[in-house]
Design a protein around this motif. Sequence first.
Motif: not given
Length: 153
Positions: A29-47
Amino acid sequence: MLIRIEGSGLPGRECGPSPDSPDGYRNIHVGVQRRGRPGELLGLHPGDAASAAWELEATAAPVEGGWDVRGPYVQGPPGGRFVYLSWGTVDADGAFTMFRRAKLLFDGVEAGVLAAAAAGGVLVGRLGLSDAKGHPLCAAVRPPAVTWSAAQG
């Protein structure tokens, strides 16, 4: 200002063996990583999605020599700002484990495009999300691998 990232040509849900992973990766999956919070992802999409898109709130301000872009998903110091697209696997419990990142650098955005985006409301980045081997795109991403344009919000 809004940053809209539009990705196409995703690599699929599986990635073969590599020096990093002799067994390869599954359920990518791929998502956008939040600054300072590597475990917090925006909009996780399957590959294996047909496409992936993200919209990020940001501000853009003129500074000496160009523009400075900031926001909760914008990483890096002034003059070196970027957005991380984080690739990882998702297990049966829904836990994401990152194995690779693509760094979409703003230093390749033309100043006129950034000025128009700041005035019009949207900076659009379009890119393919697979590398030359068909694996998840990673490392530094600048034009021509990403095309930046301005749009009306």
